[in-house]
Design a protein around this motif. Structure first.
Motif, PDB file in Angstrom:
ATOM      1  N   PHE B 105       0.818  -1.216   0.000  1.00  0.00           N
ATOM      2  CA  PHE B 105       0.000   0.000   0.000  1.00  0.00           C
ATOM      3  C   PHE B 105       0.848   1.262   0.000  1.00  0.00           C
ATOM      4  N   LEU B 266      20.075   1.069  10.429  1.00  0.00           N
ATOM      5  CA  LEU B 266      19.177   1.819  11.302  1.00  0.00           C
ATOM      6  C   LEU B 266      19.842   2.116  12.641  1.00  0.00           C
ATOM      7  N   MET B 272      17.489   4.762   7.200  1.00  0.00           N
ATOM      8  CA  MET B 272      16.531   3.726   6.861  1.00  0.00           C
ATOM      9  C   MET B 272      16.841   3.180   5.477  1.00  0.00           C
ATOM     10  N   GLY B 303      15.377   3.616   0.345  1.00  0.00           N
ATOM     11  CA  GLY B 303      14.937   3.626   1.739  1.00  0.00           C
ATOM     12  C   GLY B 303      13.459   3.353   1.915  1.00  0.00           C
ATOM     13  N   ASN B 304      12.816   2.816   0.875  1.00  0.00           N
ATOM     14  CA  ASN B 304      11.366   2.640   0.952  1.00  0.00           C
ATOM     15  C   ASN B 304      10.998   1.270   1.494  1.00  0.00           C
ATOM     16  N   ILE B 305      10.942   1.187   2.803  1.00  0.00           N
ATOM     17  CA  ILE B 305      10.591  -0.078   3.451  1.00  0.00           C
ATOM     18  C   ILE B 305       9.329   0.156   4.262  1.00  0.00           C
ATOM     19  N   ASP B 306       8.442  -0.844   4.262  1.00  0.00           N
ATOM     20  CA  ASP B 306       7.205  -0.715   5.013  1.00  0.00           C
ATOM     21  C   ASP B 306       7.516  -0.603   6.512  1.00  0.00           C
ATOM     22  N   PRO B 307       6.955   0.414   7.184  1.00  0.00           N
ATOM     23  CA  PRO B 307       7.276   0.611   8.605  1.00  0.00           C
ATOM     24  C   PRO B 307       7.006  -0.635   9.457  1.00  0.00           C
ATOM     25  N   ARG B 308       5.956  -1.372   9.103  1.00  0.00           N
ATOM     26  CA  ARG B 308       5.640  -2.541   9.911  1.00  0.00           C
ATOM     27  C   ARG B 308       6.723  -3.617   9.772  1.00  0.00           C
ATOM     28  N   LEU B 310       9.843  -2.978   8.998  1.00  0.00           N
ATOM     29  CA  LEU B 310      11.020  -2.457   9.686  1.00  0.00           C
ATOM     30  C   LEU B 310      10.907  -2.677  11.195  1.00  0.00           C
ATOM     31  N   ALA B 311       9.741  -2.394  11.750  1.00  0.00           N
ATOM     32  CA  ALA B 311       9.552  -2.594  13.193  1.00  0.00           C
ATOM     33  C   ALA B 311       9.768  -4.059  13.546  1.00  0.00           C
ATOM     34  N   MET B 314      13.441  -4.914  13.588  1.00  0.00           N
ATOM     35  CA  MET B 314      14.121  -4.383  14.762  1.00  0.00           C
ATOM     36  C   MET B 314      13.887  -5.273  15.976  1.00  0.00           C
ATOM     37  N   VAL B 315      12.635  -5.704  16.146  1.00  0.00           N
ATOM     38  CA  VAL B 315      12.337  -6.547  17.307  1.00  0.00           C
ATOM     39  C   VAL B 315      13.034  -7.899  17.172  1.00  0.00           C
TER      40      VAL B 315
END
Lengths: 406, 406
Positions: B105, B266, B272, B303-308, B310-311, B314-315
């Protein structure tokens, strides 16, 4: 003890080739977000990922041979600690850093990695003070104050010189205020080379110390903030008169603005800002009328944010944007029911993230059950369409509050 | 149809003042991580957040008035789409972008925001092709190919010219390969100005297309990868001979390397990177012996990665580092038990993130219960100490596999 443009220019010559000349770039997406013409100075790309590199190096370089031998001490939970540790090691100066025991692990480790001796003491910086005094008495080492020092202030001010070198006609600089070192140095430098530029300060709403001092107010100070880098209880003796003279006004930002700003830097500018680092952008979101249509310079002054907090902010923002939505359904407790709902959600284009099935709630029929579902959606309209389709299916959907973990 | 250094230099003159001259900075923390001397070219700071800005502008600028009037079409799920849409609007050229219906999206919205007409069609890019052909037949518009076009290749090659302008003695450039446009242009440019520089290509392990073509291998191509920007099934006709001649070797990177690289950008560089954007760094992690002790230039190409996503990365990385740890305890099912455990964890300095209490498992005693706990820890040693303390308390702790959501 007046600090002048000449001091900042001298600091700039000292820093040449030592601290990074960080990028200063137009940020068209932030311009779109704020209605101003935004330029960002990426101080988060310094080696220790904050502007503190500048002042620390200038201060340490100015020490005598005798002082260098005795070593330095700093009291800091964060970026100042890393900057002092890093430059002390480069200059061969022993460094001791006193930190509150509540300091995030990531910051302790980063400082240790630069070779400093770490002393953990007290719950807050204020409680570290006695220990610092004791160590100074014992070792005769030199205190490197994070902001109330002319060398530190002059060092930080070099940022504005670089910004105005590249974009000479900025209308306004927006600068975070903790103790005031960053804003004092940059106000002196910016107004020195461009007298008509406006300087706007930013404080976290929970820590309006500078504003209290300037206005004589006594607003409460304290609490937990994302912008721990500017959560300071005592502003500087040297910084207050500079701010009083050169800073037009101070914007207070709340936690929601700080979170939105951190998220905007990440998702729009693809760069990582800590809470204090994003405070300038937060001020633009909090008081857009101050900046609309103007050429605004932001100092993204630090990028040291705990990855877990950043991940949490990102998920919360997705929930705020209705891109992650949770709702509770009431269903019959019989085989096939979950399958039917999951299939319906699939047809609707909702990507299921989490399902929690419960039969023990009192507010569902005895033969019923409740199903909590979290889905990823395209946007607000899509989320609404999904809710309507579930209602038509007889599942009585009720939106649940955002449940971003932690 | 040979592309030369002169073509890239011409492209550079066209781009002056249009595409950003992105920062090229030393990355000491990545140097520490890899044992090489690393420099990063931040193409993720372009307006559309990838290098695709360069080729798209060069191609569109070269169109005749007649062609501009008829408009352009591009087939892309991602960065090429945004770049074409953005520069077409700036140049007043109507643009149609055909995307697979599976496109994230965030990428659809970003492209739409630049004013292009979006056509969603098919599950994959291959399935879009017929629709593209039909639109071209109908509107006589010009196809802007993402890589197999001399203007695009020359445009992308301008990156290496800027890199070598700033750091003239780089030993090696590491460049991701999708269709090969980025590496072809930059290999021509870099070897043109510095003939001894080495060019290393990177492909995702699931998409070794260029390597298949060069070696005659027939390794399987396909699957889901974090580096969707280089998940290409057909390399270019123009790019293959350039890569064959100028690229020393191709490193394949798996998903774990890509995730680690995204996370390193990051957390260490505060920037990003999308999966494909981090592929160069992933190659350094996958094959460190190729780079150790050398001066390496990385193109952080997007740098166009979906924030979800990426989160989630990270976790997961925090879990890999034992900074988030989950374990199951066996406890007596009686009042006060949870309180005792929570207090013990508090004394140990473990920050509780999640608790899940169950009585229905068969592998615990009838009067017992099982408690799943997720805590935040300082590091591996701290996690181990917590497990030992729980064992001493009689809770029989068992580590659970990482449970990063999604």
């Amino acid at each position: 003890m007046t600090i002048t443009l000449a001091d900042v220019e001298r600091a700039r010559r000292m820093l040449a080739g030592v601290a990074l000349r960080t990028p200063m770039l137009a940020a068209p997406k932030l311009s779109g977000l704020t209605g101003a013409e935004v330029f960002v100075k990426y101080e988060n790309l310094q080696v220790t990922n904050s502007f503190k590199d500048r002042g620390a190096f200038v201060k340490l370089s100015a020490l005598s041979e005798e002082e260098r031998r005795r070593g330095v001490i700093a009291m800091s939970a964060g970026n100042h600690a890393q900057a002092v540790a890093y430059h002390a090691r480069r200059l061969g100066i022993p460094a001791t850093i006193v930190m509150p025991i509540t300091t995030p692990f990531v910051k302790i480790k980063a400082t240790e990695a630069f070779g400093a001796e770490i002393v953990l003491e007290g719950e807050t910086l204020a409680e570290c003070q006695n220990r610092v005094d004791a160590i100074i008495a014992e070792r005769q080492c030199v205190l490197v104050h994070p902001y109330d020092d002319p060398a530190i202030i002059a060092g930080q001010g070099t940022i504005a010189l670089e910004m105005l070198d590249e974009i000479g006609d900025l209308d306004v600089l927006v600068i975070p205020i903790g103790g005031g070192g960053l804003i004092a140095g940059n106000a002196i430098a910016a107004r020195g080379v461009r007298p008509i530029i406006e300087i706007v300060g930013v404080e976290a709403k929970f820590y309006p110390c500078m504003r209290n001092v300037l206005t004589g107010a006594n607003d409460p100070v304290g609490g937990s903030t994302l912008a721990e880098g500017i959560a300071v209880k005592n502003v500087g003796v040297l910084t207050v008169p500079v701010v009083r003279e050169l800073v037009k006004n101070i914007v207070l930002v709340d936690e929601a603005h700080l979170e939105r700003a951190v998220n905007a830097y990440l998702t729009l500018q693809k760069t990582m800002a800590e809470g204090a680092g994003a405070a300038g952008l937060a001020a633009m979101l909090a008081a857009p009328e101050l900046f609309r249509g103007r050429k605004v310079g932001l100092i993204l002054c630090g990028g040291n944010i705990d990855p877990r907090i950043l991940a949490s902010i990102m998920v919360r923002e997705l929930e705020r944007d209705d891109r992650i939505v949770s709702f509770r359904l009431t269903i019959m407790d019989r085989p096939g029911e979950l399958g039917a709902i999951a299939s319906l959600l699939g047809e609707l284009g909702a990507n299921i993230l989490e399902v929690d099935h419960r039969r023990l709630f009192l507010d569902v029929p005895a033969k019923g059950a409740s199903l909590d579902v979290t889905v990823e959606t395209r946007d607000h309209a899509h989320a609404e369409a999904i809710m309507r389709a579930l209602a038509r299916g007889g599942y009585r959907p009720a939106r649940l509050a955002a449940r971003a973990s932690n």
